[in-house]
Design an enzyme around this catalytic site. Structure first.
Site, short mmCIF file in Angstrom:
data_model
loop_
_atom_site.label_atom_id
_atom_site.label_comp_id
_atom_site.label_asym_id
_atom_site.label_seq_id
_atom_site.Cartn_x
_atom_site.Cartn_y
_atom_site.Cartn_z
N ASN A 54 0.83 -1.21 0.06
CA ASN A 54 -0.11 0.11 -0.01
C ASN A 54 0.89 1.12 -0.15
OD1 ASN A 54 -2.53 -1.14 0.20
ND2 ASN A 54 -1.80 -1.80 2.31
N HIS A 140 -13.95 -2.52 5.94
CA HIS A 140 -12.63 -3.23 6.41
C HIS A 140 -12.97 -3.89 7.85
CE1 HIS A 140 -8.47 -3.23 8.27
NE2 HIS A 140 -8.21 -3.88 7.00
N GLU A 181 -16.17 3.11 3.22
CA GLU A 181 -15.11 3.35 3.10
C GLU A 181 -14.99 4.39 1.78
OE1 GLU A 181 -12.42 -0.04 2.79
OE2 GLU A 181 -13.37 -0.83 4.33
N SER A 185 -10.81 -1.56 0.05
CA SER A 185 -9.41 -1.94 0.03
C SER A 185 -9.09 -3.32 -0.81
CB SER A 185 -9.14 -2.26 1.41
OG SER A 185 -9.84 -3.32 2.14
N ASP A 210 -14.04 6.03 6.23
CA ASP A 210 -12.86 5.61 6.25
C ASP A 210 -11.97 5.81 4.83
OD1 ASP A 210 -10.33 4.28 6.44
OD2 ASP A 210 -11.08 2.59 7.79
N HIS A 213 -7.55 4.24 2.27
CA HIS A 213 -7.13 4.01 0.60
C HIS A 213 -7.24 5.10 -0.37
CE1 HIS A 213 -5.58 -0.04 1.40
NE2 HIS A 213 -6.68 -0.10 2.04
N LYS A 236 -0.44 4.13 4.66
CA LYS A 236 -0.45 3.56 3.41
C LYS A 236 0.16 4.57 2.18
CE LYS A 236 -4.62 0.99 4.62
NZ LYS A 236 -3.66 0.01 5.04
C1 LIG Z 1 -10.19 0.76 5.02
C2 LIG Z 1 -9.10 0.48 6.00
N1 LIG Z 1 -9.23 0.78 7.30
C3 LIG Z 1 -8.17 0.92 8.07
C4 LIG Z 1 -7.26 0.16 8.05
C5 LIG Z 1 -6.09 -0.03 9.10
O1 LIG Z 1 -4.95 0.95 8.95
P1 LIG Z 1 -3.80 0.71 9.74
O2 LIG Z 1 -2.72 -0.27 8.83
O3 LIG Z 1 -2.92 1.90 9.65
O4 LIG Z 1 -3.97 0.15 10.94
C6 LIG Z 1 -6.83 -0.72 6.85
C7 LIG Z 1 -5.81 -1.52 6.60
O5 LIG Z 1 -5.57 -2.28 5.78
C8 LIG Z 1 -7.94 -0.42 5.73
O6 LIG Z 1 -7.71 -1.13 4.82
#
Ligand SMILES: Cc1ncc(COP(=O)(O)O)c(C=O)c1O
Length: 385
Positions: A54, A140, A181, A185, A210, A213, A236
């Site tokens: 990422n 996620h 989101e 992801s 969220d 990405h 990321k």
């Molecule tokens: C949509 C989403 N939110 C949160 C996270 C978690 O983020 P972090 O890796 O900073 O803990 C991810 C991680 O893959 C994600 O894809």
């Protein structure tokens, strides 16, 4: 003797659980890997180009980012010492929070130790027993965990299905939180944010997006015009580690008192904060870098006979778990790393190579990936799965 018996019992318990996972093909393991600049990775003595990470702006190895981390380590040490509520406000954190808030058009932002921790902190701080959470089915794992932790009733709406979300938001509840989101992801598609925002407004709900990405990677970028609160990650596009919640002043103040992953967890180390801040500065001053991942994804899709991508993440659907593993191995033999994603991370029967394009990928490697995938596995359009 009793201690030894309990230790063995624990070991048996864990071994039985591992066996169950193995039977379901869900046992996971890591592969020793060295990551280098330019998306180069070394695994088992083999040098490959990584299409799974990422690190979409290639900032994890940017010389300015590394220098910022080194300088902060020399000046402030490598640890925060305690929760920021205990050890105090370092000079670096608030400056980064101000820039993150500005980038989202938010009044304030608050750093967390990861994107996972940000979601786990904010959701239970906002809603609880008597409230409802309406959440996209593809959200996620950390958003699902946060929802469960809150104690609110959880309603899952079919992926990106506005009418279903509306229906679930119409159910009685004290407070309502709608969660999705910006860029999903595992599929790289986007949520219809303007419709969801309207639906949230019409149903007295808050919309949490969220943007893990979506942030810093091409347009459209998610801002406070799209959502009532935004969570994001420094891990990321910014290439480091950490998460943040962006929103109104009182929300951030509430999190200082009620977000358990903030209150009871050590602050981010100064070098991590300084690295992320330098990464933000680079992303702000180099819009072309931010556009590249999506442009490369578009080039790949054109070369691979796929429809234009919605983001820099492109799933190459294979379906069958074993076939996905075979495709991954074939690519590795050619020096390209594209990790197979299988159930339960994605629904059974939708195993895929999740391709994530980065500003530092070479065009020649993107073209080679498309050519090899077309040769070795049939193109499966997302709409046909
Ligand atoms: C949509 C989403 N939110 C949160 C996270 C978690 O983020 P972090 O890796 O900073 O803990 C991810 C991680 O893959 C994600 O894809």
């Amino acid at each position: 003797m009793h201690m030894e018996a309990r230790r063995m019992d624990l070991e048996r318990h864990c071994a039985a659980k591992l066996d169950e996972l193995a039977v379901r093909h869900q046992r996971r393991a890591t592969v020793p890997t060295v990551r280098r600049a330019g998306m180069v990775v070394e695994r088992a003595g083999r040098v490959m180009i990584d299409f799974s990470s990422n690190d979409s702006l290639g900032l994890s190895h940017h010389p300015e980012v590394i220098a910022a981390a080194q300088q902060a380590a020399a000046e402030y040490g490598v640890g925060a010492g305690a929760s920021r509520l205990v050890s105090g406000e370092g000079v670096l954190a608030r400056a980064l929070e101000d820039d993150l808030a500005r980038s989202k058009g938010a009044a304030r932002s608050l750093l967390f130790s990861s994107g996972y921790a940000a979601n786990l902190g904010v959701v239970p701080a906002l809603v609880g027993i008597g409230d409802s959470i309406v959440i996209d089915a593809w959200a996620h794992a950390c958003l699902m965990s946060a929802a469960k932790l809150s104690g609110a009733v959880i309603h899952v709406f079919r992926h990106n299905d506005i009418d279903h979300a509306k229906q679930l938001l119409s159910l009685p509840a004290n407070k309502r939180l709608l969660i999705t989101e910006s860029v999903f992801s595992m599929d790289g598609d986007r949520a219809p944010l303007s419709s969801l925002r309207t639906v949230a407004d019409d149903h007295d709900a808050w919309l949490l997006v969220d943007d893990a990405h979506g942030a810093w990677v091409g347009q459209p970028t998610t801002t406070m015009n799209d959502a009532h609160l935004i969570t994001t990650t420094l891990s990321k596009a910014l290439g480091g580690l950490g998460g943040a919640v962006c929103g109104p002043e009182a929300l951030i103040e509430l999190l200082w008192s009620r977000a358990r992953t903030q209150v009871y967890s050590t602050g981010l180390p100064p070098p991590v904060i300084a690295a992320a801040h330098q990464a933000v500065r680079i992303a702000m001053r180099e819009p072309d870098r931010c556009r590249l991942p999506w442009q490369l994804a578009a080039r790949f899709c054109a070369a691979a006979d796929l429809p234009p991508p919605a983001s820099h993440i492109v799933p190459w659907f294979i379906g069958d778990d074993a076939a996905a593993m075979t495709a991954m191995t074939k690519l590795q033999d050619e020096g390209l790393l594209a990790v197979a994603i299988r159930a339960p991370t994605v629904p059974a029967g939708t195993a895929r190579l999740r391709l994530s394009f980065s500003a530092v990928h070479q065009v020649s490697d993107v073209d080679r990936l498309a050519g090899l995938l077309r040769l070795t596995t049939p193109v499966v359009d997302a709409t046909k799965r």
